[in-house]
Design a protein around this motif. Structure first.
Motif, PDB file in Angstrom:
ATOM      1  N   SER A 216       0.019   5.401   1.547  1.00 15.58           N
ATOM      2  CA  SER A 216      -0.392   6.069   2.304  1.00 15.58           C
ATOM      3  C   SER A 216      -1.335   7.292   1.613  1.00 15.58           C
ATOM      4  O   SER A 216      -1.005   7.665   0.943  1.00 15.58           O
ATOM      5  N   ALA A 217      -2.275   7.626   2.133  1.00 11.79           N
ATOM      6  CA  ALA A 217      -3.377   8.276   2.136  1.00 11.79           C
ATOM      7  C   ALA A 217      -2.731   9.978   1.888  1.00 11.79           C
ATOM      8  O   ALA A 217      -3.319  10.783   2.775  1.00 11.79           O
TER       9      ALA A 217
ATOM     10  N   THR B 187       0.571  -1.508  -0.017  1.00 10.59           N
ATOM     11  CA  THR B 187       0.432   0.544   0.401  1.00 10.59           C
ATOM     12  C   THR B 187       1.001   1.365   0.275  1.00 10.59           C
ATOM     13  O   THR B 187       1.883   1.385   0.090  1.00 10.59           O
TER      14      THR B 187
ATOM     15  N   ASP C 248      -3.742   0.873   7.049  1.00  8.50           N
ATOM     16  CA  ASP C 248      -4.033   0.978   5.188  1.00  8.50           C
ATOM     17  C   ASP C 248      -4.311  -0.659   4.562  1.00  8.50           C
ATOM     18  O   ASP C 248      -5.603  -0.966   3.928  1.00  8.50           O
TER      19      ASP C 248
ATOM     20  N   GLN D 117      -7.696  -0.901   6.129  1.00  8.67           N
ATOM     21  CA  GLN D 117      -9.050  -0.064   5.004  1.00  8.67           C
ATOM     22  C   GLN D 117      -9.383  -0.775   4.000  1.00  8.67           C
ATOM     23  O   GLN D 117     -10.530  -0.320   3.489  1.00  8.67           O
TER      24      GLN D 117
ATOM     25  N   ARG E  80      -3.266  11.929  -3.298  1.00  4.80           N
ATOM     26  CA  ARG E  80      -4.376  10.635  -3.712  1.00  4.80           C
ATOM     27  C   ARG E  80      -5.603  10.554  -2.518  1.00  4.80           C
ATOM     28  O   ARG E  80      -5.284  11.483  -1.656  1.00  4.80           O
ATOM     29  N   PRO E  81      -6.481  10.147  -3.298  1.00  6.63           N
ATOM     30  CA  PRO E  81      -7.575  11.149  -2.533  1.00  6.63           C
ATOM     31  C   PRO E  81      -7.665   9.077  -1.572  1.00  6.63           C
ATOM     32  O   PRO E  81      -8.254   9.723  -0.469  1.00  6.63           O
ATOM     33  N   GLY E  82      -7.183   8.362  -0.820  1.00  7.20           N
ATOM     34  CA  GLY E  82      -7.783   7.283  -0.569  1.00  7.20           C
ATOM     35  C   GLY E  82      -6.000   6.308  -0.177  1.00  7.20           C
ATOM     36  O   GLY E  82      -5.106   7.138  -1.102  1.00  7.20           O
ATOM     37  N   VAL E  83      -6.119   5.487   0.120  1.00  9.08           N
ATOM     38  CA  VAL E  83      -4.578   4.614   0.371  1.00  9.08           C
ATOM     39  C   VAL E  83      -4.897   3.982  -0.628  1.00  9.08           C
ATOM     40  O   VAL E  83      -6.072   3.853  -1.590  1.00  9.08           O
ATOM     41  N   ASP E  84      -3.958   3.961  -1.312  1.00 10.63           N
ATOM     42  CA  ASP E  84      -3.279   3.384  -3.036  1.00 10.63           C
ATOM     43  C   ASP E  84      -3.158   1.744  -2.877  1.00 10.63           C
ATOM     44  O   ASP E  84      -2.049   1.273  -1.373  1.00 10.63           O
TER      45      ASP E  84
END
Length: 218
Positions: free
Chosen positions: A44-45, A42, A95, A98, A49-53
């Motif tokens: 981190s957001a 992962t 992450d 999530q 980034r709109p969220g965790v990638d």
């Protein structure tokens, strides 16, 4: 000459295959008491980034969730901390948790190891968790190239771990393609950054095995 050798298909695929194909997935994955997913999957957001990638190794998280949905185990253990000088942010386990919840794994089925910073610590910390929970057998989910080292480390800790590899970089198709035509042979000899990356990652795993063996972790 080193670049030409390291970046042709036969060398890169051969090195990767020598690691990835040591533990091929069974046709039917057996059941266990928990699914352990190792970190490294992962990002981190952090803005923008709109969220965790998910990273290249993100298949680990998705495959772990798939095994849970298939009823292979009632618990998922996300194992991975975050090295502060390499980006910082929430732990990898947080992450992963999530993402797992996003794809349908309930919070009640997720356990976390948020402090491990390498594969040896993954195994040590997971051992504590499974001993506290009375867990006897786990499905170990990590990238196929990382599986040989990971499995030996977990087994060295006395953990009954069943390999469940994912994120295969080399399939039968990749092995056959370089020899499929004259054009494919020519392209396979031309330096390519992706193949250099594969060679580098495979060599890193072999060096890691040597270092871990010297430290008594394998």
């Amino acid at each position: 000459m080193v670049l030409l050798l390291a970046s042709n298909s036969w060398v890169a695929n051969g090195l990767v295959q020598s690691l990835e194909w040591q533990q091929l997935p069974p046709k039917t994955v057996p059941t266990a008491d928990a699914i352990v997913i190792l970190g490294g999957a992962t990002k981190s957001a952090f803005p923008p980034r709109p969220g965790v990638d998910l990273s290249e190794q993100g298949d680990r998280v998705l495959y772990g969730a798939q095994l849970y949905r298939e009823g292979k185990a009632p618990l998922v253990i996300a194992s991975g901390g975050r090295i502060e000088w390499r980006g910082g942010g929430p732990s990898e386990s947080a992450d992963m948790a999530q993402i797992l919840k996003t794809v349908g794994v309930p919070s009640s089925a997720i356990l976390q190891d948020p402090t491990s910073l390498n594969t040896h610590q993954n195994a040590v910390n997971v051992k504590k968790i499974i001993q506290e929970r009375g867990i006897r057998r786990i499905l170990l989910v990590t990238s196929a190239m990382h599986m040989p080292r990971s499995l030996r480390i977990f087994q060295r800790q006395g953990i009954d771990a069943i390999p469940a590899p994912t994120d295969f970089l080399v399939s039968q198709q990749e092995l056959e393609e370089p020899n499929s035509s004259a054009q494919a042979i020519m392209l396979s000899l031309i330096p390519d950054t992706e193949r250099i990356d594969r060679t580098t990652r495979a060599l890193k795993e072999y060096i890691g095995m040597a270092v871990y063996r010297l430290r008594g972790w394998l």
